[in-house]
Write a protein that holds these residues in place. Structure first.
Motif, PDB file in Angstrom:
ATOM      1  N   ASP B  28       0.824  -1.213   0.000  1.00 24.26           N
ATOM      2  CA  ASP B  28       0.000   0.000   0.000  1.00 24.26           C
ATOM      3  C   ASP B  28       0.849   1.249   0.000  1.00 24.26           C
ATOM      4  OD1 ASP B  28      -2.201  -1.441   0.075  1.00 24.26           O
ATOM      5  OD2 ASP B  28      -2.706  -1.101   2.200  1.00 24.26           O
ATOM      6  N   LYS B  29       1.762   1.226   0.933  1.00 18.45           N
ATOM      7  CA  LYS B  29       2.618   2.395   1.072  1.00 18.45           C
ATOM      8  C   LYS B  29       4.055   1.947   0.901  1.00 18.45           C
ATOM      9  CE  LYS B  29       1.178   6.107   4.128  1.00 18.45           C
ATOM     10  NZ  LYS B  29       1.742   7.065   3.258  1.00 18.45           N
ATOM     11  N   PRO B  30       4.510   1.881  -0.335  1.00 15.20           N
ATOM     12  CA  PRO B  30       5.885   1.437  -0.551  1.00 15.20           C
ATOM     13  C   PRO B  30       6.878   2.390   0.122  1.00 15.20           C
ATOM     14  CG  PRO B  30       4.896   2.252  -2.591  1.00 15.20           C
ATOM     15  CD  PRO B  30       3.817   2.272  -1.568  1.00 15.20           C
ATOM     16  N   THR B  31       8.063   1.862   0.384  1.00 14.25           N
ATOM     17  CA  THR B  31       9.051   2.664   1.106  1.00 14.25           C
ATOM     18  C   THR B  31       9.986   3.408   0.155  1.00 14.25           C
ATOM     19  OG1 THR B  31       9.019   1.062   2.877  1.00 14.25           O
ATOM     20  CG2 THR B  31      10.868   2.601   2.859  1.00 14.25           C
ATOM     21  N   LEU B  32      10.060   4.702   0.341  1.00 12.55           N
ATOM     22  CA  LEU B  32      11.069   5.504  -0.333  1.00 12.55           C
ATOM     23  C   LEU B  32      12.166   5.755   0.690  1.00 12.55           C
ATOM     24  CD1 LEU B  32      12.269   7.476  -2.455  1.00 12.55           C
ATOM     25  CD2 LEU B  32      10.725   9.221  -1.575  1.00 12.55           C
ATOM     26  N   ALA B  33      13.325   5.187   0.436  1.00  9.16           N
ATOM     27  CA  ALA B  33      14.425   5.359   1.388  1.00  9.16           C
ATOM     28  C   ALA B  33      15.367   6.430   0.865  1.00  9.16           C
ATOM     29  CB  ALA B  33      15.165   4.047   1.566  1.00  9.16           C
ATOM     30  N   VAL B  34      15.693   7.354   1.742  1.00  3.99           N
ATOM     31  CA  VAL B  34      16.505   8.490   1.336  1.00  3.99           C
ATOM     32  C   VAL B  34      17.798   8.484   2.147  1.00  3.99           C
ATOM     33  CG1 VAL B  34      16.578  10.994   1.136  1.00  3.99           C
ATOM     34  CG2 VAL B  34      14.386   9.800   0.938  1.00  3.99           C
ATOM     35  N   SER B  35      18.917   8.672   1.498  1.00  2.00           N
ATOM     36  CA  SER B  35      20.156   8.811   2.263  1.00  2.00           C
ATOM     37  C   SER B  35      20.797  10.158   1.945  1.00  2.00           C
ATOM     38  CB  SER B  35      21.117   7.675   1.920  1.00  2.00           C
ATOM     39  OG  SER B  35      22.333   7.891   2.600  1.00  2.00           O
ATOM     40  N   LEU B  36      20.950  10.961   2.977  1.00  2.00           N
ATOM     41  CA  LEU B  36      21.514  12.299   2.815  1.00  2.00           C
ATOM     42  C   LEU B  36      22.841  12.409   3.565  1.00  2.00           C
ATOM     43  CD1 LEU B  36      18.306  14.482   3.403  1.00  2.00           C
ATOM     44  CD2 LEU B  36      19.253  13.657   1.248  1.00  2.00           C
ATOM     45  N   VAL B  45      18.678  20.059   5.377  1.00  2.00           N
ATOM     46  CA  VAL B  45      17.507  20.084   6.261  1.00  2.00           C
ATOM     47  C   VAL B  45      16.270  20.330   5.405  1.00  2.00           C
ATOM     48  CG1 VAL B  45      16.391  21.267   8.177  1.00  2.00           C
ATOM     49  CG2 VAL B  45      18.866  20.931   8.185  1.00  2.00           C
ATOM     50  N   ALA B  46      16.389  21.299   4.473  1.00  3.13           N
ATOM     51  CA  ALA B  46      15.266  21.606   3.592  1.00  3.13           C
ATOM     52  C   ALA B  46      14.937  20.408   2.712  1.00  3.13           C
ATOM     53  CB  ALA B  46      15.620  22.815   2.733  1.00  3.13           C
ATOM     54  N   MET B  47      15.987  19.759   2.230  1.00  2.00           N
ATOM     55  CA  MET B  47      15.766  18.621   1.344  1.00  2.00           C
ATOM     56  C   MET B  47      15.069  17.481   2.075  1.00  2.00           C
ATOM     57  SD  MET B  47      18.494  16.481  -0.920  1.00  2.00           S
ATOM     58  CE  MET B  47      19.051  17.750  -1.985  1.00  2.00           C
ATOM     59  N   ARG B  48      15.525  17.235   3.293  1.00  2.00           N
ATOM     60  CA  ARG B  48      14.912  16.151   4.055  1.00  2.00           C
ATOM     61  C   ARG B  48      13.427  16.415   4.279  1.00  2.00           C
ATOM     62  NH1 ARG B  48      16.310  15.265  10.181  1.00  2.00           N
ATOM     63  NH2 ARG B  48      15.514  17.361  10.075  1.00  2.00           N
ATOM     64  N   GLN B  49      13.117  17.660   4.685  1.00  2.00           N
ATOM     65  CA  GLN B  49      11.728  17.986   4.973  1.00  2.00           C
ATOM     66  C   GLN B  49      10.881  17.782   3.730  1.00  2.00           C
ATOM     67  OE1 GLN B  49      10.948  18.423   8.114  1.00  2.00           O
ATOM     68  NE2 GLN B  49       8.882  18.093   7.287  1.00  2.00           N
ATOM     69  N   SER B  50      11.409  18.206   2.588  1.00  2.52           N
ATOM     70  CA  SER B  50      10.658  18.078   1.347  1.00  2.52           C
ATOM     71  C   SER B  50      10.449  16.607   0.997  1.00  2.52           C
ATOM     72  CB  SER B  50      11.404  18.807   0.234  1.00  2.52           C
ATOM     73  OG  SER B  50      10.849  18.498  -1.008  1.00  2.52           O
ATOM     74  N   PHE B  51      11.469  15.785   1.219  1.00  4.21           N
ATOM     75  CA  PHE B  51      11.306  14.350   0.955  1.00  4.21           C
ATOM     76  C   PHE B  51      10.189  13.783   1.822  1.00  4.21           C
ATOM     77  CE2 PHE B  51      15.545  13.761  -1.170  1.00  4.21           C
ATOM     78  CZ  PHE B  51      15.065  13.040  -2.254  1.00  4.21           C
ATOM     79  N   ILE B  52      10.193  14.197   3.077  1.00  2.00           N
ATOM     80  CA  ILE B  52       9.176  13.661   3.996  1.00  2.00           C
ATOM     81  C   ILE B  52       7.785  14.089   3.540  1.00  2.00           C
ATOM     82  CG2 ILE B  52       8.327  13.816   6.368  1.00  2.00           C
ATOM     83  CD1 ILE B  52      11.287  13.975   7.255  1.00  2.00           C
ATOM     84  N   ASP B  53       7.649  15.383   3.229  1.00  2.00           N
ATOM     85  CA  ASP B  53       6.324  15.895   2.864  1.00  2.00           C
ATOM     86  C   ASP B  53       5.872  15.364   1.504  1.00  2.00           C
ATOM     87  OD1 ASP B  53       6.585  17.260   5.179  1.00  2.00           O
ATOM     88  OD2 ASP B  53       7.074  19.206   4.257  1.00  2.00           O
ATOM     89  N   ASN B  54       6.729  15.563   0.514  1.00  2.00           N
ATOM     90  CA  ASN B  54       6.313  15.192  -0.837  1.00  2.00           C
ATOM     91  C   ASN B  54       6.278  13.688  -1.043  1.00  2.00           C
ATOM     92  OD1 ASN B  54       5.890  17.849  -2.066  1.00  2.00           O
ATOM     93  ND2 ASN B  54       8.073  18.110  -1.602  1.00  2.00           N
ATOM     94  N   ALA B  90      16.437   7.055  -2.859  1.00  2.00           N
ATOM     95  CA  ALA B  90      16.929   8.341  -3.341  1.00  2.00           C
ATOM     96  C   ALA B  90      18.248   8.600  -2.652  1.00  2.00           C
ATOM     97  CB  ALA B  90      15.938   9.444  -3.009  1.00  2.00           C
ATOM     98  N   LEU B  91      19.298   8.729  -3.438  1.00  2.00           N
ATOM     99  CA  LEU B  91      20.633   8.808  -2.849  1.00  2.00           C
ATOM    100  C   LEU B  91      21.286  10.138  -3.173  1.00  2.00           C
ATOM    101  CD1 LEU B  91      23.037   7.227  -1.528  1.00  2.00           C
ATOM    102  CD2 LEU B  91      23.695   6.573  -3.844  1.00  2.00           C
ATOM    103  N   ASN B  92      21.643  10.844  -2.122  1.00  2.00           N
ATOM    104  CA  ASN B  92      22.482  12.023  -2.300  1.00  2.00           C
ATOM    105  C   ASN B  92      23.838  11.644  -1.749  1.00  2.00           C
ATOM    106  OD1 ASN B  92      23.845  14.441  -2.144  1.00  2.00           O
ATOM    107  ND2 ASN B  92      22.081  15.610  -1.494  1.00  2.00           N
ATOM    108  N   PRO B  93      24.751  11.208  -2.627  1.00  2.00           N
ATOM    109  CA  PRO B  93      26.019  10.665  -2.108  1.00  2.00           C
ATOM    110  C   PRO B  93      26.798  11.715  -1.332  1.00  2.00           C
ATOM    111  CG  PRO B  93      25.784  10.263  -4.477  1.00  2.00           C
ATOM    112  CD  PRO B  93      24.713  11.224  -4.089  1.00  2.00           C
ATOM    113  N   VAL B  94      27.527  11.252  -0.342  1.00  2.00           N
ATOM    114  CA  VAL B  94      28.454  12.145   0.355  1.00  2.00           C
ATOM    115  C   VAL B  94      29.518  12.590  -0.637  1.00  2.00           C
ATOM    116  CG1 VAL B  94      30.184  12.285   2.166  1.00  2.00           C
ATOM    117  CG2 VAL B  94      28.056  11.068   2.590  1.00  2.00           C
TER     118      VAL B  94
END
Ligand SMILES: Nc1ncnc2c1ncn2[C@@H]1O[C@H](COP(=O)(O)OP(=O)(O)OP(=O)(O)O)[C@@H](O)[C@H]1O
Ligand SMILES: Nc1ncnc2c1ncn2[C@@H]1O[C@H](COP(=O)(O)OP(=O)(O)OP(=O)(O)O)[C@@H](O)[C@H]1O
Ligand SMILES: [Mg+2]
Ligand SMILES: [Mg+2]
Lengths: 350, 315, 506, 350
Positions: B28-36, B45-54, B90-94
């Motif tokens: 139902d709710k697939p997982t979007l995993a984000v690594s920042l 911080v802004a990017m994380r919040q947007s990932f969570i909301d959107n 979603a990967l934002n590599p170091v």
């Protein structure tokens, strides 16, 4: 008792005047200053002198605090994180409408208090200082992130800028503060009971206890002073930018503060060292950092250059001491590693 | 200017082969995993919040991991995603080199990867047999270029003598610096970069090293700060040396800082929230089997005198 | 005005060792109380309990009949109880005056009055004839001076009870005499209760009003010196009366006149100004001199621990120039240093591990240690000296005398060609001392080994050594004296005379 | 011999079996594992166990190397930078066509050699280890930046992936390597002369020298071993990512490696500690890091959580030791600070 031979001229001279222990590293500092001055005209300018000291003031404060702790045979790893915490607490207080001088004093108090907690853990819970202050570092670097959500906090009270950006008699206020603190610290170590007790605890904890020194009070005091010095660092850092950043001070500051003290002759094993020494060490590190940027040393080379200069400096200092003909002092490190435990010890000849 | 979500400069694109997707994508709710990389920079911080909301809006369960600027923790986190069998990453590599290894691992585990902001090293991805569904990020080189143009325009006929307040250890920032330098020397033969310092992306360090750079090079009339934190420190350095009016700053935008006509005259902003939004939306499309573009280069947003970038418009 | 400090049924256990087992003892003000006992009997432990440096498991401490709780040394200081511990407890990085006044600093308006403290310190130094100034850093002083400074520091405080744990071990005979007189004077004139822990019967009997002997943590004997005889004390300590003196033993086993094993010719260093000696197989060579005359340095030079600026050495007919103690050990030389705590043992190592450290090579095969064999060898070596205490614990937890025994057995285990001993019986009880003397002589007289012995105790030197070399101001006359020809008085005269005079004279 | 009273039952037991020193911290590790396992299903999975150890392997190697140095009373600050240098040297060698097993051995050799240089500086130049290895850190973190111009170097030889990504009997190769190295290290410390000498030098340098220990060789060996362990870390880090990055290892690795050793009971003052202890410390730190990620602890809280867990762990361990009624060990730190110097000294019961 042991024989004195007046026919050994140099011995007599040695006795008449002894250069203080800090001479060697001070000469190294002069040489480094000279080399940079020769390399760059801008480095020679008076204003650069001010900037050098100004940029070194935060590490200088940390090194000052670290010295108290190192003298007791401890180490304070939380001193950089203390900058982060106090650096955001101060602007938060200002936001709440507290006048800046009071906010500054409160911040110093918080720094001292947090430091004292490390001291209490070290003394009463008997956890090694490395671990206790490692934990403190964790806590103090989390707190500002948690409070601010990683956002910076802008300083609203312009008066606060005085701490980091003001001038007194043409000297930047942070430098004035550091000089005052260092003088007070040196006087404290030399002219108070508590000061002597710091050396005693670091020199031989068991013996100090047997002599009736209050180990608990001495230990806690050292960490509290280090915490307060960290808070000075936080105030200066925030005041210079007029913004508190929750991750300020988590870079090289800690390392440099310990290195400054050690370069200046403070022993990691406790009991040996002085504040003037640590301050010369801090200025040496600030000079190298400043000089490298003024003369445009490639940033890739900077760690190497600073490492090599510091190593050479300490090596020269060590060599100078060894030439003084006092075998027990041959090397401070040897003295510490063996001489210390080894009471009379062996001439450091290995 | 800024183009809307989905603007594509890349070609081709990919479509989700529903059969190859992890089982989790069918829930139902697939997982979007984000690594920042971190959350001490307001940018992330802004990017994380947007990932969570959107991400939530797009129907995902969002899981965000923060690598504390360490490649090895990021690798560990990606491995933990594989373990947890997430639907899409979603990967934002170091850093982009190690990022490729992470992409390759995910591809091997049949988990689709979106890279955002910093791309993974494409050569290594190719040689390692990995694939990236989509990259979303700013056009770094363009950012450097527009700032160079702005600087030259403001200087008029005078040559730009530039000091760079940079981060020499990251490819994105090095791209910005290089583009800035290339543009400025191409357009004005007398202009040059005379010094650069390492700001460590820390305002406090920037303040120190920029003052020192300006001391050593009194001839500098332009500072290019390639990150927001470096801009914060540079502004104070110029001000406190009393060089305001003599030295002008162009930068990637600092948080909460208004531009003026004298010192801080231009900045280029990335839009971390927007990138996150694009990734979340396109990821949702992708797992439904739709085609998404392979490269999304968002142009940087340019700010000038009197403007202040919004909360989520940062360098 | 009298008063008393008393132990009531004190017990203290350390791991498997019951160090004190219901000890009762009463210390009266105005008296000197000699506390004796074999090594590991519990003397130091008793002192530590009475000064709050450690706490008893059971039992009580009373002052003038009422129980007191001494949780830390500061509490004891407040009650006027001051101790000088067996292991020096001064702080090496501080100056003499800082040490003397530690935790009792003089201040004026909160500020240290360093001038006043230095004045008092200099007076004390002069009074005890210590060659140092108030601002000398302690690290630079010889052991004997430190010992005296520690005593001085205790006396300086407002003291009602003064407890001294083997204060005389590092001192020269004259210093000992002066110290004992001081103690007697303080007890009687200043009404202080003095406890003197000491292994030498002569010293104790010369000043003590009362003697208590401990054995295995129990009081075996206690009474006034009028009632107790030496024989009683000896029996209490060693289980029987003392054996014939070492001196007698020597005459019973005459030494051979063997070939020269080690010959040292005119060596010089920072503080040695020309020392020559010859150590012959089958003989014990004693070195005598005043404290600070350079005796220890000669031994260290032979052992590769002193940078030489001149002279040469020959060992077994070959030139010998050790670069380090490791070289010396490889050449068959063993050394027992005078400061066991500082450079004698590795504190965290068990006695076994300490004993085998210099000879690990022997227990290696294919680069791997044969720990079983090493252990057996160590146990055998340790078995030759009786050790009271737990051998399964780090050596730091043994009593001082027992630590010394471990180091002696370490030297024996090396089966050296030349054995260098610097104050080997420091802190060793009378029973064991005789055994060690026998051991040294056995070792030397067994044939192809030489022993070089430095000792501040003239009786010991005269009793154990065959020949004696006198060193003065880092210089030796190069002339050997037959020990049996000498008396204590002659020895002292030789040590004071200039080497030149000694050459011309005797 | 001293009197034994068999009526005191518990003592008799004590003698019969003594828990090794590492027990306390091992129990702490089990508790932490238990708590995370209870909190998260994913944490319990077997593969997570592998990943946890895999991620801990680099810090584990550093902690192993650090242990040798700490035992001698030194410290090695260059161990993180060693990862950076060796981590790019290896792929450069591979690029030059050297077969990977040989390149790996060469890299280890370079690590050992660079470490040995630190040891030589410490011993012969008599510079404090903190300064010598601080300089080494500078040099070793500059070198890869200078060589690569801050670019990463891709590994071209796929065989090299075996070191970091291979499996042996279902266990990741880095974990196998670490276990082997730790076992060899522990055997080395116990069953060789050089191993005993390491402890002796750290326990009492002067006494060790008089007992014929070659201080120079022992010191240099310790730093060389640490350098080699750092090189192992570099090989693993690069092989896991198949790209050498000049900034690898310059983060928390150094700190964590020292903390792991100290948590596991290795004394910063030398002479005390064991490899199993340091390894348990490393696994504890890896567990907490991994557990926080798996259970999704907010990154702001992570430094705090890790600090507090480690502090609690060490405090519990300290308390357990104090209950053993073993006065010298009452507190490890006390033992070191006083017991050590003060030999029999006073029971640390302040
Ligand atoms: N800290 C300690 N830990 C363990 N055992 C100890 C400790 N201190 C003393 N002991 C043991 O207690 C016993 C008594 O020791 P103590 O030092 O009191 O003897 P002593 O009579 O002073 O001997 P010596 O004449 O050799 O100085 C010894 O067996 C010793 O090993
Ligand atoms: N200032 C010093 N420098 C180096 N070593 C010292 C110093 N003071 C004492 N020592 C060490 O302490 C030992 C004893 O000190 P001292 O100077 O009394 O030696 P010594 O001249 O050999 O005296 P003695 O004849 O009493 O043994 C020496 O062997 C030496 O190793
Ligand atoms: Mg004793
Ligand atoms: Mg001597």
């Amino acid at each position: 008792m042991s024989a004195h031979h007046t026919d050994q001229g140099c011995d007599v001279n040695l006795r008449r005047f002894r250069w203080p222990d800090e001479t060697g590293i001070f000469v190294v500092l002069l040489i480094v200053l000279g080399v940079f001055a020769a390399l760059s005209e801008s480095f020679r300018s008076a204003s650069n002198g001010g900037i050098l000291l100004l940029n070194g003031s935060v590490v200088g404060f940390l090194a000052l605090g670290q010295t108290f702790v190192l003298l007791t045979g401890g180490i304070d790893l939380s001193t950089g994180a203390m900058i982060a915490t106090t650096g955001v607490l101060a602007p938060i207080m200002l936001k709440a409408g507290i006048p800046w001088p009071i906010a500054a004093l409160l911040t110093l108090g918080i720094g001292a208090g947090a430091g004292a907690i490390s001291g209490i853990v070290v003394h009463y819970v008997k956890v090694p200082p490395f671990i206790a202050t490692f934990a403190a570092q964790g806590v103090l670097s989390s707190i500002p992130l948690i409070i601010t959500g990683a956002n910076s906090v802008t300083v609203t009270d312009q008066g606060f800028a005085f701490i980091g950006q003001g001038y007194l008699a043409g000297i930047p206020v942070p430098v004035v503060l550091l000089i005052l603190a260092a003088i007070l610290g040196a006087l404290f170590l030399r002219w108070t009971k508590a000061g002597v007790h710091l050396y005693a605890v670091g020199g031989n904890r068991a013996a100090a206890r047997l002599a009736g020194v209050n180990i608990a009070r001495t230990t806690i005091l050292a960490y509290a002073l280090s915490g307060m010095c960290g808070a000075f660092g936080g105030l200066i850092a925030t005041s210079r930018l007029m913004v508190g950043f929750p991750n300020t001070g988590l870079g090289n500051e800690l390392f440099f503060s310990i290195a400054a003290a050690v370069v200046g002759g403070v022993s990691l094993f406790g009991g040996i060292g002085s504040i003037p020494g640590a301050m010369i060490g801090a200025v040496l590190i600030a000079t190298v950092s400043d000089g490298m940027n003024v003369t445009n040393v490639n940033s890739y080379w900077q760690p190497l250059v600073i490492g090599v200069i510091i190593l050479l400096g300490v090596a020269i200092d060590t060599y100078r001491r060894s030439r003084r003909g006092n075998p027990i002092r041959l090397s401070r490190w040897n003295a510490i590693r063996s001489g210390r435990r080894a009471a009379v010890g062996t001439p450091a000849k290995s | 200017g800024c183009s809307g979500p989905g603007a594509s400069t890349g070609s081709g694109g990919a479509s989700g082969g529903a059969s190859a997707l992890p089982a989790n994508c069918k829930s139902d709710k697939p997982t979007l995993a984000v690594s920042l990389p971190n959350t001490v920079n307001p940018y992330y911080v802004a990017m994380r919040q947007s990932f969570i909301d959107n991400g939530a809006k797009a129907g995902f369960t969002v899981k965000v991991a923060i690598a504390n600027d360490s490649d090895s923790s990021q690798l560990a986190q990606v491995q933990s995603f594989i373990q947890q069998n997430v639907c899409v990453v979603a990967l934002n590599p170091v850093t982009s080199g190690p990022g490729a290894a992470e992409v390759n691992l995910l591809t091997k585990a049949h988990i689709p990867v979106f890279t955002v902001n910093i791309d993974a090293d494409r050569d290594q991805v190719k040689s390692g047999g990995g694939s990236i569904v989509e990259y979303v990020g700013a056009d770094q080189k363009e950012g450097g270029k527009v700032m160079a143009d702005a600087a030259l325009e403001d200087l008029g006929s005078k040559p730009a003598v530039v000091g760079i307040a940079g981060e020499p250890n990251e490819t994105v920032t090095v791209d910005r610096d290089k583009a800035f330098e290339a543009e400025i020397t191409a357009k004005s033969s007398t202009s040059k970069v005379v010094a650069s310092v390492d700001t460590k992306v820390d305002p406090q360090v920037s303040l120190q090293v920029v003052t020192e750079m300006l001391q050593g090079h009194p001839e500098i009339n332009t500072v290019f700060a390639d990150t927001g934190p470096a801009a914060v420190g540079s502004i104070q350095a110029i001000k406190q040396l009393g060089l305001s009016g003599k030295v002008t700053l162009y930068a990637f935008c600092a948080a909460n800082t208004k531009l003026d006509s004298v010192l801080y005259r231009g900045c280029a902003a990335q839009q971390p929230s927007l990138y996150a939004q694009i990734v979340a939306d396109n990821a949702a499309k992708f797992i439904k089997g739709e085609t998404v573009p392979e490269m999304v280069f968002q142009p940087v947003k340019v700010f000038t005198e009197g403007q202040q970038p919004a909360e989520d418009e940062l360098g | 005005m009298t008063g008393e400090l008393a132990a009531r049924a004190l017990s203290r256990r350390y791991g498997n060792t019951l160090a004190l087992d219901g000890v009762d003892a009463t210390i009266r003000r105005g008296e000197v109380h000699g506390l004796m006992g074999h090594n590991g009997a519990g003397k130091s432990t008793l002192l530590r309990l009475l000064t709050g440096a450690d706490r008893p498991d059971s039992g009580a401490i009373t002052i003038d009949g009422s129980e007191v709780r001494l949780a830390r040394p500061a509490d004891a200081h407040a009650a006027g109880i001051i101790a000088v511990y067996q292991e020096l407890s001064l702080i090496e990085n501080l100056t003499v005056s800082e040490n003397l006044f530690l935790a009792g600093e003089l201040t004026t308006a909160g500020r240290l009055d360093r001038a006043a403290m230095n004045r008092v310190a200099d007076d004390l130094l002069a009074k005890y004839r210590i060659d140092a100034t108030a601002t000398t850093v302690l690290r630079d002083l010889p052991v004997a001076s430190r010992q005296l400074i520690e005593v001085a520091s205790a006396l300086r405080r407002n003291v009602k009870y003064l407890l001294l744990d083997e204060p005389t071990t590092a001192l020269s005979p004259t210093q000992i005499e002066e110290l004992l007189q001081q103690l007697k004077r303080i007890a009687t004139e200043e009404n202080v209760g003095v406890v003197l822990v000491d292994h030498r019967l002569d010293e104790v009997f010369s000043v003590a009003d009362r003697i208590t002997a401990l054995t295995d943590g129990r009081v075996l004997l206690s009474g006034s010196t009028a009632q107790v005889t030496r024989a009683d004390v000896e029996r209490a300590i060693i289980g029987h009366e003392s054996e014939p003196t070492a001196r007698a033993a020597r005459s019973a086993a005459p030494a051979s006149t063997g070939e020269t094993l080690l010959s040292v010719r005119d060596i010089r260093s920072a503080r040695l100004r020309g020392v020559s000696l010859e150590a012959s197989a089958g003989r014990v060579l004693g070195i005598y001199g005043l404290v600070g005359s350079g005796r220890s340095r000669v031994l260290r030079a032979i052992f590769g621990e002193e940078r030489l600026s001149g002279g040469e050495m020959v060992l077994g007919g070959h030139p010998y120039a050790p670069a380090s103690p490791a070289d010396a050990i490889r050449s068959g030389i063993a050394f027992v240093s005078e400061e066991r705590k500082s450079d004698g043992f590795i504190p965290e190592f068990h006695p076994r591990e300490n004993v085998t450290l210099p000879v690990l090579d022997r227990f290696q095969s294919a680069g791997i240690l044969r720990l079983g064999r090493a252990r057996a060898a160590a146990e055998e070596a340790l078995g030759r000296v009786r050790i009271h205490g737990d051998l399964q614990q780090p050596i730091a937890r043994l009593s001082g005398g027992n630590q010394q025994k471990v180091l002696l057995s370490r030297a024996m285990l090396q089966s050296p060609r030349v054995l260098l001993l610097d104050e080997p019986t420091k802190g060793i009880d009378i029973g064991t001392k005789a055994e060690i003397h026998d051991l040294i002589r056995e070792l030397a007289h067994g044939g192809d080994r030489a022993v070089v012995l430095v000792s501040t105790e003239e009786e010991e030197l005269l009793g154990v050594a065959d020949d004696i070399l006198v060193i003065r101001n880092g210089r030796s006359a190069g002339r050997l004296h037959r020990a049996e020809d000498l008396t204590v008085a002659e020895l002292r005269r030789l040590a004071l005379e200039s080497p030149e005079a000694a050459l011309a004279g005797v």
